[in-house]
Design an enzyme around this catalytic site. Structure first.
Site, PDB file in Angstrom:
ATOM      1  N   GLU A 269       0.822  -1.043   0.066  1.00  0.00           N
ATOM      2  CA  GLU A 269       0.038  -0.158  -0.161  1.00  0.00           C
ATOM      3  C   GLU A 269       0.827   1.079   0.038  1.00  0.00           C
ATOM      4  O   GLU A 269       0.596   2.424  -0.733  1.00  0.00           O
ATOM      5  CB  GLU A 269      -0.918   0.042   1.400  1.00  0.00           C
ATOM      6  CG  GLU A 269      -2.197   0.572   1.045  1.00  0.00           C
ATOM      7  CD  GLU A 269      -3.197   0.240   2.150  1.00  0.00           C
ATOM      8  OE1 GLU A 269      -2.795   0.383   3.361  1.00  0.00           O
ATOM      9  OE2 GLU A 269      -4.317   0.131   1.693  1.00  0.00           O
ATOM     10  N   HIS A 290       8.951 -26.192   0.947  1.00  0.00           N
ATOM     11  CA  HIS A 290       8.450 -27.491   0.068  1.00  0.00           C
ATOM     12  C   HIS A 290       7.545 -26.956  -0.703  1.00  0.00           C
ATOM     13  O   HIS A 290       6.735 -28.152  -1.115  1.00  0.00           O
ATOM     14  CB  HIS A 290       8.217 -28.560   1.234  1.00  0.00           C
ATOM     15  CG  HIS A 290       9.320 -28.814   2.354  1.00  0.00           C
ATOM     16  ND1 HIS A 290      10.152 -29.870   1.579  1.00  0.00           N
ATOM     17  CD2 HIS A 290       9.474 -28.443   3.575  1.00  0.00           C
ATOM     18  CE1 HIS A 290      10.911 -29.896   3.023  1.00  0.00           C
ATOM     19  NE2 HIS A 290      10.628 -28.855   3.771  1.00  0.00           N
ATOM     20  N   LYS A 401     -12.628   1.428  -2.452  1.00  0.00           N
ATOM     21  CA  LYS A 401     -13.920   1.795  -1.258  1.00  0.00           C
ATOM     22  C   LYS A 401     -15.012   2.561  -1.705  1.00  0.00           C
ATOM     23  O   LYS A 401     -16.203   2.371  -1.416  1.00  0.00           O
ATOM     24  CB  LYS A 401     -13.128   2.647  -0.257  1.00  0.00           C
ATOM     25  CG  LYS A 401     -12.232   1.887   0.882  1.00  0.00           C
ATOM     26  CD  LYS A 401     -11.845   2.720   1.946  1.00  0.00           C
ATOM     27  CE  LYS A 401     -11.715   2.103   3.129  1.00  0.00           C
ATOM     28  NZ  LYS A 401     -11.002   2.726   4.278  1.00  0.00           N
TER      29      LYS A 401
END
Ligand SMILES: O=P(O)(O)OC[C@H]1O[C@H](O)[C@H](O)[C@@H](O)[C@@H]1O
Length: 428
Positions: A269, A290, A401
């Site tokens: 951000e 792994h 938003k």
């Protein structure tokens, strides 16, 4: 905190001594800007003053009424949840900490059904006091408390800025309220009321968190050779300039798994703008050796790997065994094995000329976490200065938003309407 940089990229040292010295001149200029911002408590830079300006006494006093809780539920999202979660998931406590950040109804229901709400403290956190996810989740939690016959006003406190719906709610119902300090963006708020209230309820030593951060703050100087935080910020920036566009953040401690999430928000951000930035990838050692390590070592040469570990930890022996082929493990410990895996990964990356950085703290305790949290924040601000970015804004997030609010009928947002369904391929 110690920063140790494995400086290989595609067969050559990515940063020659001359390149590093040149970078160091830029770090000196960046530090001057940062120090001036800190001196004036400018927006964003004020966060780097928190080791001095945060008030642990006030935080402890505010949460004191909730000391009898068996759990604390934080309702918040992004920077309003990740800092607290980083601390509570790293440190053991008898009081459990839970987080409602997402608005996934199944998850919310499952979590609320599992809690004894009469013994749970609810901590509603929103700097703006307007975030839809947080306020929606709060309304759901409040209703669940009422349904369970719990007086929600007795078990709820808020942490918020000076204005907004949450502040109004606290005033209306006379709820205990902690202030989000001025000038501190969410992703830089872990060392404030936002990140420390839950830790205080859980009985952690928040003074030690701040002391660790203060020690790292003291080491901010005009040279990357003197500051582990700037060394990390400057070299990750310089490596990004040379093509390391992904930063795989890989702690070798289960307790630091959420730290990688917090780091991802900080890095993404703050630095992802103007076509710049470095994509944070979350990994966990040794587990992801792994899985993801294959890609980091042998995939596109566009990465650096940050390996993080405490140098001391409570250890556990591996029992002796006469099982064929396993005798080398007997008499060792899980900690020794984990360290060997860490060193092996570092060697493996170095052998393949993949840049890697080692970050070390002494222990995963309050002090070590304070060092690492502050160190990464200062590193991020340093990177932002070097790249000439507006580190403390997040316009792309704000767009989303606003769009969500618009689509829900909470306001007009024509730009979102205009691109809905545009250029998509649907296969059914
Ligand atoms: O604390 P709030 O105002 O509710 O904001 C919560 C989060 O909202 C947005 O997504 C911002 O980009 C984040 O940086 C912030 O942490």
């Amino acid at each position: 905190m110690r920063t140790d940089i494995g400086n290989a990229l595609g067969g050559e040292p990515a940063l020659t001594r001359d390149a590093l010295d040149e970078l160091d001149a830029d770090v000196a200029a960046a530090h001057e800007r940062i120090a001036a911002g800190m001196a004036d408590d400018e927006f964003g830079y004020a966060a780097l003053n928190l080791p001095e300006t945060a008030d642990p006494e006030r935080i402890r006093a505010a949460v004191e009424p909730f000391a009898d809780s068996e759990a604390v539920l934080t309702v918040g999202i992004g920077g309003s949840a990740l800092g607290a979660a980083t601390l509570s998931n790293a440190l053991a406590s008898d009081i459990d900490a839970y987080y409602l950040d997402n608005v996934d109804p199944e998850h919310t229901t499952r979590l609320l059904d599992s809690l004894d709400l009469s013994r749970t403290a609810v901590n509603v956190v929103s700097n703006s006091g307007t975030t839809a996810e947080t306020l929606s989740n709060f309304l759901v939690v409040r209703e669940a408390m009422e349904s369970a016959g719990v007086d929600w006003t007795e078990r709820t406190f808020v942490t918020t800025g000076p204005e907004g719906n949450l502040r109004n709610l606290a005033t209306k119902h006379d709820l205990p309220a902690l202030d989000v300090p001025a000038g501190v963006p969410g992703r830089f708020s872990v060392l404030s009321t936002v990140g420390l209230a839950v830790a205080a309820i859980q009985g952690h030593d928040i003074d030690a968190v701040l002391a660790g951060a203060a020690a790292e703050r003291e080491r901010l100087a005009g040279s990357l050779y003197d500051s582990p935080a700037y060394a990390y910020g400057a070299t990750t920036y310089a490596l990004a300039q040379r093509g390391a566009l992904t930063n795989a953040f890989m702690p070798y401690a289960e307790s630091l798994e959420t730290f990688a999430e917090w780091f991802a928000q900080l890095w993404a951000e703050s630095l992802g703008k103007d076509g710049q930035g470095q994509t944070p990838a979350r990994a966990l050692g040794a587990t992801d050796q792994h899985s993801q390590l294959q890609l980091y070592r042998a995939g596109p040469r566009d990465k650096l790997v940050t390996l993080v570990r405490p140098t001391e930890r409570a250890d556990r022996d591996i029992p002796e065994t006469d099982l064929e082929g396993l005798s080398y493990l007997g008499g060792e410990s899980l900690g020794t094995l984990l360290d060997a895996e860490f060193e092996a990964t570092e060697a493996s990356l170095t052998a393949a000329d993949c840049p890697n950085v080692r970050l070390e703290i002494d222990r995963v305790d309050e002090r070590g976490l304070g060092e690492l949290l502050f160190g990464m924040e200062a590193a991020c601000v340093c990177y932002g200065e070097l790249a000439d970015l507006s580190t403390f804004t997040q316009p792309a997030v704000e767009w989303g938003k606003k769009a969500a609010r618009g689509l829900l009928g909470g306001g007009e947002f024509e730009e979102a309407e205009a691109v809905r369904g545009k250029d998509r391929l649907v296969v059914e």
